[in-house]
Scaffold this active site. Structure first.
Site, short mmCIF file in Angstrom:
data_model
loop_
_atom_site.label_atom_id
_atom_site.label_comp_id
_atom_site.label_asym_id
_atom_site.label_seq_id
_atom_site.Cartn_x
_atom_site.Cartn_y
_atom_site.Cartn_z
N CYS A 108 -9.31 17.40 -1.86
CA CYS A 108 -9.68 17.56 -3.27
C CYS A 108 -11.05 18.21 -3.44
O CYS A 108 -11.38 18.72 -4.51
CB CYS A 108 -9.69 16.21 -3.97
SG CYS A 108 -8.15 15.33 -3.79
N HIS A 244 -14.06 15.81 -10.45
CA HIS A 244 -12.66 15.86 -10.01
C HIS A 244 -11.83 14.89 -10.86
O HIS A 244 -12.23 13.75 -11.11
CB HIS A 244 -12.59 15.46 -8.53
CG HIS A 244 -11.20 15.32 -8.01
ND1 HIS A 244 -10.20 16.21 -8.31
CD2 HIS A 244 -10.63 14.37 -7.21
CE1 HIS A 244 -9.09 15.83 -7.73
NE2 HIS A 244 -9.32 14.72 -7.06
N ASN A 274 -3.82 14.59 -11.34
CA ASN A 274 -4.73 14.98 -10.26
C ASN A 274 -4.16 16.22 -9.56
O ASN A 274 -3.06 16.18 -9.02
CB ASN A 274 -4.83 13.79 -9.28
CG ASN A 274 -5.78 14.03 -8.14
OD1 ASN A 274 -6.15 15.15 -7.84
ND2 ASN A 274 -6.18 12.95 -7.49
O1 UT7 Z 1 -7.88 12.70 -5.42
C1 UT7 Z 1 -8.17 11.97 -4.27
C2 UT7 Z 1 -9.05 10.81 -4.60
N1 UT7 Z 1 -8.25 9.76 -5.17
C3 UT7 Z 1 -8.79 8.88 -6.01
O2 UT7 Z 1 -9.94 8.98 -6.34
C4 UT7 Z 1 -7.94 7.72 -6.48
C5 UT7 Z 1 -8.76 6.45 -6.52
N2 UT7 Z 1 -7.94 5.27 -6.87
C6 UT7 Z 1 -7.43 5.09 -8.10
O3 UT7 Z 1 -7.60 5.91 -8.97
C7 UT7 Z 1 -6.70 3.77 -8.40
O4 UT7 Z 1 -6.93 2.88 -7.35
C8 UT7 Z 1 -5.17 3.95 -8.63
C9 UT7 Z 1 -4.92 4.69 -9.95
C10 UT7 Z 1 -4.57 4.75 -7.49
C11 UT7 Z 1 -4.49 2.58 -8.71
O5 UT7 Z 1 -5.09 1.81 -9.74
P1 UT7 Z 1 -5.54 0.30 -9.43
O6 UT7 Z 1 -6.09 -0.24 -10.67
O7 UT7 Z 1 -6.43 0.34 -8.22
O8 UT7 Z 1 -4.17 -0.40 -9.15
P2 UT7 Z 1 -3.66 -1.15 -7.82
O9 UT7 Z 1 -3.36 -0.15 -6.75
O10 UT7 Z 1 -4.60 -2.25 -7.48
O11 UT7 Z 1 -2.31 -1.77 -8.32
C12 UT7 Z 1 -2.30 -2.81 -9.30
C13 UT7 Z 1 -0.87 -3.22 -9.56
C14 UT7 Z 1 -0.07 -3.53 -8.30
O12 UT7 Z 1 0.80 -4.60 -8.60
P3 UT7 Z 1 0.45 -6.09 -8.12
O13 UT7 Z 1 0.29 -6.02 -6.62
O14 UT7 Z 1 -0.84 -6.41 -8.82
O15 UT7 Z 1 1.62 -6.86 -8.58
C15 UT7 Z 1 0.74 -2.28 -8.08
O16 UT7 Z 1 1.94 -2.52 -7.37
O17 UT7 Z 1 -0.18 -2.14 -10.22
C16 UT7 Z 1 1.03 -1.86 -9.50
N3 UT7 Z 1 1.33 -0.44 -9.63
C17 UT7 Z 1 2.05 0.07 -10.64
N4 UT7 Z 1 2.66 -0.50 -11.70
C18 UT7 Z 1 3.30 0.32 -12.54
C19 UT7 Z 1 0.92 0.58 -8.83
N5 UT7 Z 1 1.37 1.73 -9.29
C20 UT7 Z 1 2.07 1.47 -10.42
C21 UT7 Z 1 2.78 2.26 -11.34
N6 UT7 Z 1 3.37 1.65 -12.38
N7 UT7 Z 1 2.86 3.59 -11.22
#
Ligand code: UT7
Length: 319
Positions: A108, A244, A274
């Site tokens: 990225c 980004h 993204n």
């Molecule tokens: O470009 C390269 C650099 N990348 C980044 O900078 C990305 C950095 N990370 C992020 O932006 C965030 O961590 C994400 C957007 C990827 C994820 O958000 P989060 O608030 O960290 O969510 P999480 O991964 O902790 O997931 C929370 C919950 C989980 O469920 P449980 O375990 O709490 O029951 C996931 O399974 O949300 C669930 N989940 C979803 N639910 C509905 C994950 N993806 C989805 C989805 N729809 N698409």
């Protein structure tokens, strides 16, 4: 160095969050509240070369140059149509350029890495006009069964022509000192080598979102602090921060830490998701097209991602 033309190439197909929830256990509310993304564009019939050539031609037109005026093409991508030829060579063929052309991979952060390379070539007088194209077809790289990743990314290309000038004031590149392969990767397989001890297929993009999120908010803060220490330019003196577009929450966190108004942090993540290395140059292109970035403005560009890498550039906009 200065930018004299910007362009973009976007696929026709726009996919909403509701469309994703038709085949994936996700919903618009989760995606919008966790990321800020409402839609993304994905290639249906277009190749990455198609998008890139459109962006390159657009940038050349804005620069009032033709392909024969370009001395070097640098492409940033992790999604080229081929391993070889490079995407840069595919673009050269398509636009009829006859100059050296190569790809770089800094995930990225690619566009900032390309700016640094171009700046070096121009400073030593090796090349005069350089075309940078940042293009990604993430729809071919994510696992569409993995809701943790596939909802985040999109496809698109942005290009710029750079030449001698004084507008780029500062560039810093970094990569994390600690091993970070496991938090963000896209493994290559072993092919059909009869010698490989363990057969591995090519895999989709894997990301441990929360770990990457923590790296990112810290590195962006550190990059901005370093920029001020090295240049004396304070956040108050920056007119627009082009970060980004990985997650709206990362942008909101950064502007709160810097105590800067939200208007200084333009976003297009809600429309594109993204776009990996294409995110920052696409945002710059659109901000210029819509007059939200104008002559005399001081811009800070900051990108981060796989590696884990990060990079920052400060530039002014010429009249
Ligand atoms: O470009 C390269 C650099 N990348 C980044 O900078 C990305 C950095 N990370 C992020 O932006 C965030 O961590 C994400 C957007 C990827 C994820 O958000 P989060 O608030 O960290 O969510 P999480 O991964 O902790 O997931 C929370 C919950 C989980 O469920 P449980 O375990 O709490 O029951 C996931 O399974 O949300 C669930 N989940 C979803 N639910 C509905 C994950 N993806 C989805 C989805 N729809 N698409």
């Amino acid at each position: 160095m200065k930018i004299i033309g910007l362009g973009k190439g976007i696929p026709k197909e726009c996919v909403t969050n509701d469309q994703l929830s038709e085949f994936l256990d996700t919903n618009d509310e989760w995606i919008v509240s966790r990321t800020g993304i409402k839609t993304r564009y994905v290639c249906v019939g277009e190749t990455l070369t198609d998008l890139s050539a459109t962006a390159a031609t657009d940038a050349l037109n804005k620069a009032n140059l033709s392909a024969k005026d370009i001395d070097l093409i640098i492409c940033t991508t992790i999604c080229g149509d081929y391993c070889t030829p490079s995407l840069a060579c595919c673009i050269a063929e398509r636009i009829n350029a006859r100059c050296p052309a190569f790809d770089i991979n800094a995930a990225c952060t690619g566009f900032i890495y390309a700016l640094e390379l171009a700046d070096g070539f121009i400073r030593v007088g090796k090349y005069k006009n350089i075309l940078i194209v940042s293009a990604e077809k993430m729809s071919a790289k994510v696992d569409w069964n993995d809701r943790n990743t596939c909802v985040l990314f999109g496809d698109g290309a942005a290009a710029c022509v750079v030449t001698e000038g004084e507008s780029v004031k500062y560039i810093n590149l970094s990569s994390s000192a600690t091993p970070n392969t496991e938090v963000l990767n896209m493994p290559n397989g072993t092919g059909n080598s009869p010698f490989a001890a363990e057969k591995k297929q090519n895999e989709y993009l894997n990301m441990q979102g929360q770990k990457v999120f923590k790296f990112v908010v810290n590195i962006v803060e550190a990059e901005l602090k370093l920029m001020t220490e090295r240049t004396g330019i304070t956040p108050e003196q920056i007119d627009r921060f082009l970060l980004h577009q990985a997650n709206k929450r990362i942008i909101d966190y950064t502007l709160a830490r810097l105590k800067q108004p939200a208007e200084k942090f333009p976003c297009n993540i809600e429309r594109y998701g993204n776009l990996s290395s294409a995110s920052v140059p696409l945002l710059l292109t659109e901000m210029t097209e819509t007059g939200q970035v104008k002559a005399g403005d001081t811009l800070l560009l900051c990108a981060f991602g796989g590696g884990l890498t990060a990079g920052t550039c400060v530039m002014t906009i010429d009249s």
